[in-house]
Design an enzyme around this catalytic site. Structure first.
Site, PDB file in Angstrom:
ATOM      1  N   PHE A 121       0.840  -1.207   0.000  1.00 15.22           N
ATOM      2  CA  PHE A 121       0.000   0.000   0.000  1.00 15.22           C
ATOM      3  C   PHE A 121       0.875   1.255   0.000  1.00 15.22           C
ATOM      4  CE2 PHE A 121      -2.504  -3.427   1.785  1.00 15.22           C
ATOM      5  CZ  PHE A 121      -3.672  -3.342   1.054  1.00 15.22           C
ATOM      6  N   HIS A 122       1.805   1.287  -0.923  1.00 16.61           N
ATOM      7  CA  HIS A 122       2.627   2.473  -1.102  1.00 16.61           C
ATOM      8  C   HIS A 122       3.283   2.395  -2.482  1.00 16.61           C
ATOM      9  CE1 HIS A 122       5.432  -0.519   0.764  1.00 16.61           C
ATOM     10  NE2 HIS A 122       6.146  -0.150  -0.266  1.00 16.61           N
ATOM     11  N   ALA A 123       3.898   3.493  -2.866  1.00 16.25           N
ATOM     12  CA  ALA A 123       4.761   3.528  -4.055  1.00 16.25           C
ATOM     13  C   ALA A 123       6.107   4.077  -3.614  1.00 16.25           C
ATOM     14  CB  ALA A 123       4.144   4.419  -5.127  1.00 16.25           C
TER      15      ALA A 123
END
Ligand code: T46
Length: 133
Positions: free
Chosen positions: A49-51
């Site tokens: 749940f991130h980049a």
């Protein structure tokens, strides 16, 4: 163009068992600065749940299985990793989520930079703002 870029590693095993070798700028397409692994993930837990602003990685499920979602702000694709000779190349500026970890999953990730929390974009709306331009 697909977001799912898989790299197949040669299996060098013999009648004694398996062996797979990973080398920077050969079957791993960058300089290797860091390796980490995720294991013993609790049932029903999803991660990621991130980049990353500037990080390339290759994820290999060396044992068990899990499912990756990659998202570039426009397309969203999913792939199951369940083979130790298959790596998923994850470029920068791709939102990633990991789901459906098997109990025995060991997910190894090879990265081209040291750990840097400032490189993470952990809010999806912030990611959309910078990715969709
Ligand atoms: C990614 C996906 C595939 C460190 O101190 N050093 C490290 O090298 C890493 C990877 C993490 N950490 C710390 C940061 C957090 O306090 O360990 C904690 C858990 O990290 P995070 O919540 O970011 O873990 P995941 O599983 O959500 O994401 C990880 C990587 O962080 C990330 O870069 O692309 O796996």
């Amino acid at each position: 163009m697909s977001l799912i870029n898989l790299i197949e590693f040669n299996c060098l095993g013999d009648d004694r068992g398996g062996l797979i070798s990973l080398e920077q700028n050969k079957n791993i397409p960058f300089d290797i600065k860091r390796v980490y692994y995720i294991l013993d993930t609790k049932k029903g837990v999803a991660r990621g749940f991130h980049a990353h602003k500037d990080l390339q990685q290759v994820a290999v499920c060396v044992k068990g299985s899990c499912r990756f979602i990659l998202d570039n702000g426009v397309q969203r694709e999913s792939v199951i990793l369940d083979k130790p000779n298959i790596g998923l190349y994850i470029d920068s500026m791709k939102w990633r989520e990991m789901h459906d970890f098997s109990q025995d999953c060991v997910l190894m990730v090879i990265a081209n930079h040291h750990y840097d929390e400032a490189d993470y974009i952990r809010n999806y709306d912030d990611f959309l703002t910078v990715s969709v331009k």
